[in-house]
Design an enzyme around this catalytic site. Structure first.
Site, PDB file in Angstrom:
ATOM      1  N   ILE A 107      37.479 -76.856  59.718  1.00 29.55           N
ATOM      2  CA  ILE A 107      37.245 -77.785  60.979  1.00 29.55           C
ATOM      3  C   ILE A 107      38.578 -77.684  61.324  1.00 29.55           C
ATOM      4  O   ILE A 107      38.793 -77.958  62.782  1.00 29.55           O
ATOM      5  CB  ILE A 107      36.577 -79.116  60.320  1.00 29.55           C
ATOM      6  CG1 ILE A 107      35.231 -78.995  59.857  1.00 29.55           C
ATOM      7  CG2 ILE A 107      36.821 -79.913  61.828  1.00 29.55           C
ATOM      8  CD1 ILE A 107      34.700 -80.125  59.450  1.00 29.55           C
ATOM      9  N   ASP A 153      49.102 -77.394  54.509  1.00 33.60           N
ATOM     10  CA  ASP A 153      48.060 -76.991  53.691  1.00 33.60           C
ATOM     11  C   ASP A 153      48.563 -76.383  52.786  1.00 33.60           C
ATOM     12  O   ASP A 153      49.392 -75.666  52.642  1.00 33.60           O
ATOM     13  CB  ASP A 153      47.064 -76.007  54.732  1.00 33.60           C
ATOM     14  CG  ASP A 153      45.681 -76.093  54.093  1.00 33.60           C
ATOM     15  OD1 ASP A 153      45.584 -75.679  52.830  1.00 33.60           O
ATOM     16  OD2 ASP A 153      44.578 -76.260  54.846  1.00 33.60           O
ATOM     17  N   ASN A 154      47.828 -76.759  51.624  1.00 29.42           N
ATOM     18  CA  ASN A 154      48.112 -76.007  50.205  1.00 29.42           C
ATOM     19  C   ASN A 154      47.375 -74.677  49.807  1.00 29.42           C
ATOM     20  O   ASN A 154      47.431 -73.962  48.853  1.00 29.42           O
ATOM     21  CB  ASN A 154      48.148 -76.908  48.915  1.00 29.42           C
ATOM     22  CG  ASN A 154      46.656 -77.491  48.669  1.00 29.42           C
ATOM     23  OD1 ASN A 154      45.778 -77.025  49.363  1.00 29.42           O
ATOM     24  ND2 ASN A 154      46.533 -78.222  47.802  1.00 29.42           N
ATOM     25  N   GLY A 197      19.915 -85.761  45.263  1.00 31.70           N
ATOM     26  CA  GLY A 197      20.833 -86.568  45.849  1.00 31.70           C
ATOM     27  C   GLY A 197      20.585 -86.253  47.567  1.00 31.70           C
ATOM     28  O   GLY A 197      21.343 -86.968  48.419  1.00 31.70           O
ATOM     29  N   LYS A 227      35.199 -90.779  50.653  1.00 34.32           N
ATOM     30  CA  LYS A 227      35.301 -91.058  51.820  1.00 34.32           C
ATOM     31  C   LYS A 227      35.242 -92.643  52.369  1.00 34.32           C
ATOM     32  O   LYS A 227      35.620 -93.121  53.079  1.00 34.32           O
ATOM     33  CB  LYS A 227      34.102 -90.343  52.561  1.00 34.32           C
ATOM     34  CG  LYS A 227      34.342 -88.640  52.681  1.00 34.32           C
ATOM     35  CD  LYS A 227      35.492 -88.264  53.487  1.00 34.32           C
ATOM     36  CE  LYS A 227      35.413 -86.840  53.554  1.00 34.32           C
ATOM     37  NZ  LYS A 227      36.997 -86.360  53.851  1.00 34.32           N
ATOM     38  N   TYR A 279      32.317 -87.545  45.738  1.00 28.97           N
ATOM     39  CA  TYR A 279      32.746 -87.140  47.171  1.00 28.97           C
ATOM     40  C   TYR A 279      32.603 -88.172  48.286  1.00 28.97           C
ATOM     41  O   TYR A 279      33.412 -88.509  48.803  1.00 28.97           O
ATOM     42  CB  TYR A 279      32.155 -85.856  47.674  1.00 28.97           C
ATOM     43  CG  TYR A 279      32.379 -85.486  48.864  1.00 28.97           C
ATOM     44  CD1 TYR A 279      33.504 -84.995  49.405  1.00 28.97           C
ATOM     45  CD2 TYR A 279      31.292 -85.570  49.926  1.00 28.97           C
ATOM     46  CE1 TYR A 279      33.864 -84.529  50.754  1.00 28.97           C
ATOM     47  CE2 TYR A 279      31.660 -84.972  51.342  1.00 28.97           C
ATOM     48  CZ  TYR A 279      32.743 -85.009  51.867  1.00 28.97           C
ATOM     49  OH  TYR A 279      33.028 -84.476  53.088  1.00 28.97           O
ATOM     50  N   SER A 335      32.764 -88.942  56.997  1.00 28.33           N
ATOM     51  CA  SER A 335      31.164 -88.094  56.975  1.00 28.33           C
ATOM     52  C   SER A 335      30.350 -89.048  57.083  1.00 28.33           C
ATOM     53  O   SER A 335      30.143 -90.147  56.775  1.00 28.33           O
ATOM     54  CB  SER A 335      31.292 -87.627  55.532  1.00 28.33           C
ATOM     55  OG  SER A 335      30.162 -87.093  55.365  1.00 28.33           O
ATOM     56  N   LEU A 343      39.044 -82.504  49.202  1.00 32.33           N
ATOM     57  CA  LEU A 343      38.288 -81.556  48.546  1.00 32.33           C
ATOM     58  C   LEU A 343      36.729 -81.938  48.922  1.00 32.33           C
ATOM     59  O   LEU A 343      36.440 -83.201  49.191  1.00 32.33           O
ATOM     60  CB  LEU A 343      38.219 -81.832  46.927  1.00 32.33           C
ATOM     61  CG  LEU A 343      39.566 -81.361  46.278  1.00 32.33           C
ATOM     62  CD1 LEU A 343      39.745 -81.612  44.780  1.00 32.33           C
ATOM     63  CD2 LEU A 343      39.879 -79.893  46.733  1.00 32.33           C
ATOM     64  N   PHE A 389      42.535 -83.735  57.530  1.00 31.47           N
ATOM     65  CA  PHE A 389      41.423 -82.800  57.097  1.00 31.47           C
ATOM     66  C   PHE A 389      41.499 -82.509  55.742  1.00 31.47           C
ATOM     67  O   PHE A 389      40.509 -82.061  54.967  1.00 31.47           O
ATOM     68  CB  PHE A 389      41.414 -81.705  57.690  1.00 31.47           C
ATOM     69  CG  PHE A 389      41.289 -81.572  59.184  1.00 31.47           C
ATOM     70  CD1 PHE A 389      40.273 -81.783  59.936  1.00 31.47           C
ATOM     71  CD2 PHE A 389      42.480 -81.387  59.967  1.00 31.47           C
ATOM     72  CE1 PHE A 389      40.168 -81.980  61.374  1.00 31.47           C
ATOM     73  CE2 PHE A 389      42.316 -81.427  61.402  1.00 31.47           C
ATOM     74  CZ  PHE A 389      41.148 -81.624  62.157  1.00 31.47           C
TER      75      PHE A 389
HETATM   76  P1  NAD Z   1      38.037 -77.140  54.200  1.00 32.51           P
HETATM   77  O1  NAD Z   1      37.867 -77.101  52.675  1.00 32.51           O
HETATM   78  O2  NAD Z   1      37.754 -75.932  54.773  1.00 32.51           O
HETATM   79  O3  NAD Z   1      39.436 -77.770  54.788  1.00 32.51           O
HETATM   80  C1  NAD Z   1      40.233 -78.643  53.927  1.00 32.51           C
HETATM   81  C2  NAD Z   1      41.618 -78.163  53.882  1.00 32.51           C
HETATM   82  O4  NAD Z   1      42.331 -78.819  53.141  1.00 32.51           O
HETATM   83  C3  NAD Z   1      41.640 -76.772  53.089  1.00 32.51           C
HETATM   84  O5  NAD Z   1      42.519 -75.670  53.962  1.00 32.51           O
HETATM   85  C4  NAD Z   1      42.319 -77.105  51.916  1.00 32.51           C
HETATM   86  O6  NAD Z   1      43.107 -75.965  51.217  1.00 32.51           O
HETATM   87  C5  NAD Z   1      43.258 -78.251  52.358  1.00 32.51           C
HETATM   88  N1  NAD Z   1      43.492 -79.184  51.404  1.00 32.51           N
HETATM   89  C6  NAD Z   1      42.808 -79.717  50.331  1.00 32.51           C
HETATM   90  N2  NAD Z   1      43.559 -80.593  49.599  1.00 32.51           N
HETATM   91  C7  NAD Z   1      44.774 -80.435  49.825  1.00 32.51           C
HETATM   92  C8  NAD Z   1      46.035 -81.089  49.370  1.00 32.51           C
HETATM   93  N3  NAD Z   1      46.334 -81.905  48.509  1.00 32.51           N
HETATM   94  N4  NAD Z   1      46.992 -80.588  50.271  1.00 32.51           N
HETATM   95  C9  NAD Z   1      47.158 -79.896  51.148  1.00 32.51           C
HETATM   96  N5  NAD Z   1      46.271 -79.323  51.765  1.00 32.51           N
HETATM   97  C10 NAD Z   1      44.760 -79.569  51.049  1.00 32.51           C
HETATM   98  O7  NAD Z   1      36.945 -78.217  54.610  1.00 32.51           O
HETATM   99  P2  NAD Z   1      36.364 -78.649  56.246  1.00 32.51           P
HETATM  100  O8  NAD Z   1      35.156 -78.237  56.256  1.00 32.51           O
HETATM  101  O9  NAD Z   1      37.356 -77.988  57.131  1.00 32.51           O
HETATM  102  O10 NAD Z   1      36.558 -80.251  56.123  1.00 32.51           O
HETATM  103  C11 NAD Z   1      37.750 -80.882  56.532  1.00 32.51           C
HETATM  104  C12 NAD Z   1      37.395 -82.280  56.168  1.00 32.51           C
HETATM  105  O11 NAD Z   1      36.376 -82.673  56.958  1.00 32.51           O
HETATM  106  C13 NAD Z   1      37.537 -82.577  54.925  1.00 32.51           C
HETATM  107  O12 NAD Z   1      38.088 -83.747  54.516  1.00 32.51           O
HETATM  108  C14 NAD Z   1      35.977 -82.771  54.618  1.00 32.51           C
HETATM  109  O13 NAD Z   1      35.644 -83.687  53.528  1.00 32.51           O
HETATM  110  C15 NAD Z   1      35.471 -83.469  55.767  1.00 32.51           C
HETATM  111  N6  NAD Z   1      34.192 -83.224  56.208  1.00 32.51           N
HETATM  112  C16 NAD Z   1      33.625 -81.800  56.244  1.00 32.51           C
HETATM  113  C17 NAD Z   1      32.115 -81.721  56.602  1.00 32.51           C
HETATM  114  C18 NAD Z   1      31.657 -80.316  56.495  1.00 32.51           C
HETATM  115  O14 NAD Z   1      30.312 -80.153  56.327  1.00 32.51           O
HETATM  116  N7  NAD Z   1      32.360 -79.158  56.409  1.00 32.51           N
HETATM  117  C19 NAD Z   1      31.393 -82.793  56.745  1.00 32.51           C
HETATM  118  C20 NAD Z   1      31.957 -84.012  57.029  1.00 32.51           C
HETATM  119  C21 NAD Z   1      33.383 -84.209  56.584  1.00 32.51           C
END
Ligand code: NAD
Ligand code: UDP
Length: 338
Positions: A12, A31-32, A294, A153, A149, A124, A83, A80
């Protein structure tokens, strides 16, 4: 505005980076790469036509984040970095609480130190829990979550609300995403899950491209029109556009606001499979399996608040979502490694 995107190389975050840049903003990515790849940053640059500042750092690392904010003063943070695998969170709750809560606390501390007052948070629909009736409305109380998870949130929303209550300068926007799918229409950016996908659309796309034999549909005995679960699937580019509106909203408001980002229309698993087949021209083999622990039978968003107060609505159709997911998968059968 200049915006720090914590976790901005992810699915995202990367699409949002492109939309922010095209709207005239500057972005700084931290980003890590724990669930993404530096290649995603290169694709952001390719698609947006602009070079992007990106740091490889852990967002829990206070000194690293503060020094990035010192070097690049920002107007807003979009958080964003988290995990996000529901099943894994049940097996590794401590890692999920540690990573997700710590990133949030570190960002808030660094924002306070650097005088940054605006934050948009990736929440979420899961925080509505099991009790609320659908469609979900932002005024409903957070509900009981079914996994760690979801609780992260829930807790992070609470932390951000408390921080805004204690600091009159702070502007917090909690974006409750429904089910993001799809990819950038160029086919150069998309969702790149590691290992076996947990989510429906990447699984369907991997079956279509021949990486998986068949999809298992989790349950066909739900009290829904065709017996399969219904969700509110939203195109990731619409979601990205919602972030642009939210970031701009923080500049003019104080306190906490919650917005659902969904289409307001439910769609079943079987409808997704059929729409994908129609838009890709590729058959998707599936079989029915037992329900997944779930899973709720159905839920979707009331998206009126985002329309009325952010001036945002989801514009893309289910066909757009399937076509763009397939375009990405077809061009990048192994994701960013391809
Ligand atoms: P994603 O895993 O593709 O992106 C998350 C990014 O955060 C990754 O690039 C990861 O490397 C980075 N990251 C994680 N922990 C880190 C840390 N400690 N330091 C630096 N970087 C870190 O996930 P996404 O689908 O892009 O989701 C983004 C956010 O949206 C997340 O918080 C997720 O929980 C939330 N979300 C996603 C969805 C979905 O369906 N994709 C739905 C609701 C909420
Ligand atoms: N689903 C499925 N098979 C899969 C993955 C998901 O039938 O391999 C179903 C799941 O039961 C749910 C819907 O697809 O009804 C969306 O699941 P996903 O994990 O993508 O999102 P969730 O709504 O659980 O966050």
């Amino acid at each position: 505005m200049r915006i720090l995107l914590a976790g901005g190389a992810g699915y995202i975050g990367s699409h949002t980076a492109v939309e922010l840049i095209l709207a005239g903003h500057d972005v700084v990515i931290v980003d890590n790469y724990s669930n993404s790849s530096p290649e995603a940053v290169e694709r952001i640059e390719e698609v947006s036509g602009r070079s992007v500042v990106a740091y490889e750092a852990d967002v829990r690392d206070h000194d690293a984040v503060c020094s990035i904010m010192r070097e690049y003063p920002v107007d807003c943070v979009v958080h964003f970095a988290g995990l996000k695998a529901v099943g894994e969170s049940v097996r590794k709750p401590v890692e999920y609480y540690r990573n997700n809560i710590d990133t949030t606390l570190t960002l808030l501390e660094c924002m306070r130190e650097r005088g940054v007052h605006n934050i948009v948070f990736s929440s979420s629909a899961t925080v509505y829990g099991e009790e609320n009736p659908y469609p979900y409305v932002e005024t409903m109380p957070r509900g009981r979550c079914s996994n760690p998870y979801g609780w992260t949130k829930f807790m992070m929303e609470q932390i951000l609300e408390d921080a805004a209550r204690a600091d009159a300068e702070l502007s917090v926007v909690l974006l409750r995403y429904f089910n993001p799918i799809g990819a950038h229409p160029s086919g150069r950016m998309g969702e790149d899950p590691q290992g076996i996908p947990n989510n429906l659309m990447p699984y369907v796309a991997q079956v279509a491209v021949g990486r998986r034999d068949h999809l298992t549909i989790f349950g066909n005995d739900y009290p829904t029109p065709d017996g399969t679960c219904r969700r509110d699937y939203i195109h990731v580019m619409d979601l990205a556009a919602g972030h642009v509106k939210a970031v701009e909203y923080t500049a003019a408001h104080k306190g906490t606001e919650i917005f659902n980002l969904g289409t307001g229309t439910p769609c079943s698993v079987l409808e997704i499979v059929r729409a994908f087949e129609e838009n890709s021209g590729v058959p998707v083999k599936y079989e029915f399996g037992p329900r997944r622990d779930g899973d709720l039978a159905e839920f979707w968003a009331d998206a009126d608040k985002a329309r009325d107060e952010l001036g945002w609505t989801a514009a893309r159709t289910l066909s757009d979502m399937c076509r763009d997911s397939w375009n990405w998968q077809r061009q990048n059968p192994k994701g960013y490694e391809s």
